[in-house]
Design an enzyme around this catalytic site. Structure first.
Site: not given
Length: 783
Positions: A314, A398
């Site tokens: 990520e 998120c």
């Protein structure tokens, strides 16, 4: 004589100083000290771009996120932890943070638009959170309910400090919006608890996921308690001694020069570091920020303001690794980039940071939320074959909860103040109140930005006064012009990218700024392999893309020759009202190669194209999308000639991947081709499966070609053990008669002929190998 000369000199100095007060000075703006952002509540957006989005965020996104936090157990976790209801912890160990982020977004919405019902809902939620707080101030529902004896034992993985940071941000936002201390008191109790464990002379440790650092600085500013700032600095000072590159814990922060690891973690760390540096003047920390910023902006950022190309971590890989189809570019990372650059603008007073802030906001951030505010992207690729969809929620949520808190804060990014004057960092129709040297002034900005670069700024001081007005000239803009009260002035920006106008300002003084917005063809550094021979389109701050829905159903086979003419025009009914780009381009015609080694190619087809803002893609029907367009048709995708299969609607016994992959007309380079969509039966193994095509009208079919997917060496798909073709006869499925050999060769089309059938549906039935699955890259039915 000497006395007379001294008096004359003194008189001359006074005259010159007096004259300077009333003169208009135009030049480079200099950041003589740290800038202060004009607060959110002192800016009212009146434009047709951001103001509607902020209202959609309040009316749709906030309640949507609150509901999702309720039904997914995030909010109930607090009631369970408080002993108010029976139950067990639900979800991921960092789910508390999602609740806090939604609360922060809600607080910002309340600050802009008072709402008794929403205010009461927050009060109810705060009461649950306060009840879940332990006697010693500790607050984390996962550890309270699941591992109560393991607090602070896994700082790197379990996100305790990360969740605390988001609580602190939410508490400060709520306090500033409502004046209530209910959540702030919870936050300070928890912060005091943490400060009693970590810090100089106490335990040394740093969070695996940064966030608490910037949260503590905000808590310090709201309460004046120095220990919170000292703790934020402590977490930054002690970072860099564990050899964990993933969480930027491999080198002390002041020695870092290259951005590495997880993109969101990096952004939150550097936001905190910028906050500390801005208040201490720490030159080593500022130097590290400058080096890292150059690494990001010059080698590791997408044209959309997205960062972090890799799904594996990520985050970041090597310089210039910016693939388009596989771009991760997490929405949270773009938000983090915007937050970091906003801090750097205030720290340095340099327009290059506002340029990145603007690029991220208008492209990589806004793409993360649908136009109606109810669906979200987690990843933001710069090319898609139609498989990407925004979703209403995610298990790891998120991104939706980050979007809901940044959208209402946009107004606070427009203006800043310094002891010398005011700074216009972003452009949007708005009205702002600015406190300058103890005196008030009003700024009125009229513009249709980002669709137009014409800006009218009216300056209304409470009384006549001398100060600077600093106007940012965006890095993308060439040839800006300006007029002051109707008279032309020099609009050449200084080294910091701002035009400084110093004069005695009076109520009603106006500056007309014109920022030309031609359509720009942007090329990437040749080191970006994915974009060699390609261009992207940008107008003003907006990056554009081509979507299949506007361009005949496909876009990857389109080339934009260098000499192609493009025009911009506003479409009020399209995608909420956007400026689109139109022009001529070339579409590469399909070619059938079969066993040919050489052949002449058909002429490319001239077509009309439409480009729309990247942020608005995937708000209609799914389909292909590209940002980077080849200039030569030879780099455009060459599709196979259509067959009967191209008209069919696919179905399957089990689906993993996209069903449309089986008849999308793309030619595989091998059975292990991961560059094109694939259909598989994964994770069914050793079973009998099928895939079918159904047509609107019956077709005569006597041949099938199948290109098998086989990822030997990297996955669990293999060519099937055996297969056959069946056709639908009424309600019954029958095997075809007289088939030739059913092949299972890799890296080629497996061709089988049979006695002709007339049917509306045909299918392939496979027997998977023991312990293995299988799939299809392309299925053709030659006419």
């Amino acid at each position: 004589m000497r006395i007379h000369l001294q008096k004359f000199s003194l008189w001359l100095i006074v005259v010159v100083a007096f004259a300077a007060m009333f003169a208009c000075k135009v030049g480079a703006a200099e950041a003589r000290s740290r800038l202060t952002a004009v607060p959110l509540t002192d800016v009212k957006l009146t434009d047709r771009f951001w103001a509607p989005r902020i209202e959609i965020n309040r009316a749709v996104t906030v309640p949507h996120c609150l509901q999702q936090c309720e039904i997914t157990g995030r909010i109930p976790n607090f009631a369970v932890a408080a002993g108010l209801v029976k139950g067990k912890f639900e979800g991921i160990y960092f789910n508390d943070s999602d609740v806090y982020k939604v609360m922060e977004g809600t607080a910002h919405a309340l600050a802009l638009h008072p709402d008794r019902e929403l205010d009461a809902r927050l009060d109810e939620l705060i009461a649950k959170i306060a009840a879940a707080q332990q006697e010693d101030g500790y607050l984390n529902t996962y550890y309270t309910l699941v591992e109560p004896d393991k607090r602070w034992t896994n700082l790197h993985d379990r996100h305790e400090l990360y969740c605390a940071g988001h609580l602190f941000e939410a508490a400060v936002a709520h306090y500033r919006a409502t004046g209530k201390r209910s959540l702030l008191d919870v936050a300070t109790r928890f912060a005091d608890h943490i400060a009693g464990i970590f810090g100089e002379g106490r335990r040394v440790g740093v969070p695996g996921h940064e966030e608490i650092e910037l949260g503590l600085v905000k808590l310090f500013e709201a309460t004046g308690k120095r220990r919170y700032f000292d703790l934020a600095k402590f977490f930054i000072d002690k970072r860099g001694y564990s050899n964990r590159q993933y969480s930027q814990d491999h080198i002390p922060v002041r020695e870092q020069s290259e951005i590495v690891g997880h993109a969101v973690r990096a952004m939150y760390l550097y936001c905190g570091a910028a906050d500390v540096a801005a208040r201490t003047g720490d030159k080593a920390l500022i130097g590290a920020m400058d080096r890292i910023w150059r690494d990001v902006a010059q080698r590791k950022m997408y044209i959309t303001g997205g960062i972090g190309p890799s799904a594996h971590n990520e985050g970041f890989t090597v310089p210039y690794d910016l693939p388009n189809d596989s771009a991760y570019a997490e929405t949270c990372a773009a938000i983090g980039l915007a937050l970091w650059n906003q801090r750097l603008v205030l720290l340095h007073g340099d327009a290059k940071y506002a340029d990145i802030l603007e690029r991220a906001l208008y492209n990589g951030v806004l793409s993360g939320v649908s136009l109606d505010g109810s669906k979200f992207f987690y990843v933001n690729p710069l090319a898609s074959r139609g498989q990407h969809r925004r979703r209403a929620w995610y298990g790891c949520a998120c991104c939706p909860t980050n979007v809901v808190r940044i959208i209402p804060q946009v107004g606070s990014y427009l203006y800043a103040a310094s002891p010398d004057g005011v700074w216009v960092n972003l452009y949007a129709a708005s009205r702002a109140k600015v406190a300058l040297d103890g005196r008030q002034l009003e700024l009125l900005q009229e513009t249709d930005y980002p669709w137009s670069g014409a800006v009218k700024l009216t300056v209304n001081p409470a009384r006549s006064m001398v100060f600077d007005v600093n106007l940012r000239i965006p890095g993308w803009c060439k040839g800006a012009t300006a007029k002051l009260n109707g008279q032309a002035i020099d609009a050449t920006p200084g080294e910091n990218g701002y035009v400084r106008i110093n004069r005695q300002w009076r109520r009603g003084d106006t500056v007309l700024l014109d920022l030309p917005m031609p359509i720009m063809r942007i090329a990437a550094n040749p080191k970006v392999a994915a974009d060699v021979g390609r261009v992207a389109l940008q107008r003003g701050p907006i990056v554009y893309c081509l979507e299949a829905i506007d361009n005949g159903g496909s876009v990857r086979d389109i080339a934009l020759p260098r000499e192609a003419k493009l025009e911009a025009g506003f479409g009020p009914e399209l995608l909420g009202g956007v400026t689109v780009l139109r022009g001529k381009a070339l579409r590469r015609k399909p070619v059938e190669w079969s066993d040919l080694l050489y052949q002449s190619l058909p002429s490319d087809e001239e077509i009309s194209i439409v480009a729309v803002p990247y942020y608005a893609w995937n708000n209609r029907e799914p389909g292909e999308m590209v940002v980077w367009l080849p200039e030569s048709p030879s780099l455009a995708e060459c599709k196979l000639l259509p067959t009967i299969a191209s008209e069919g609607k696919p179905a399957a016994s089990h689906v993993r991947g996209g069903l449309r992959a089986i008849n999308d007309g793309l030619s595989p380079t091998s059975s292990d081709d991961h560059s094109i969509p694939r259909f598989t039966w994964w994770d069914h193994k050793g079973t009998s499966e099928w895939v079918s095509l159904t047509f609107k009208e019956p077709h005569r079919i006597s041949c099938v070609e199948v290109y098998w997917f086989d990822d030997t060496g990297r996955g669990g798909c293999r060519v099937p053990k055996s297969w056959e073709v069946q056709w639908q006869d009424g309600q019954a499925w029958r095997p075809v008669s007289g088939p030739s050999r059913y092949g299972t060769a890799k890296n080629t089309f497996n061709w089988v002929s049979f006695d002709r059938v007339e049917t509306q549906s045909i299918r392939v039935v496979v027997q998977l190998q023991e312990g293995m699955s299988s799939g299809i890259l392309e299925w053709r039915l030659p006419k």
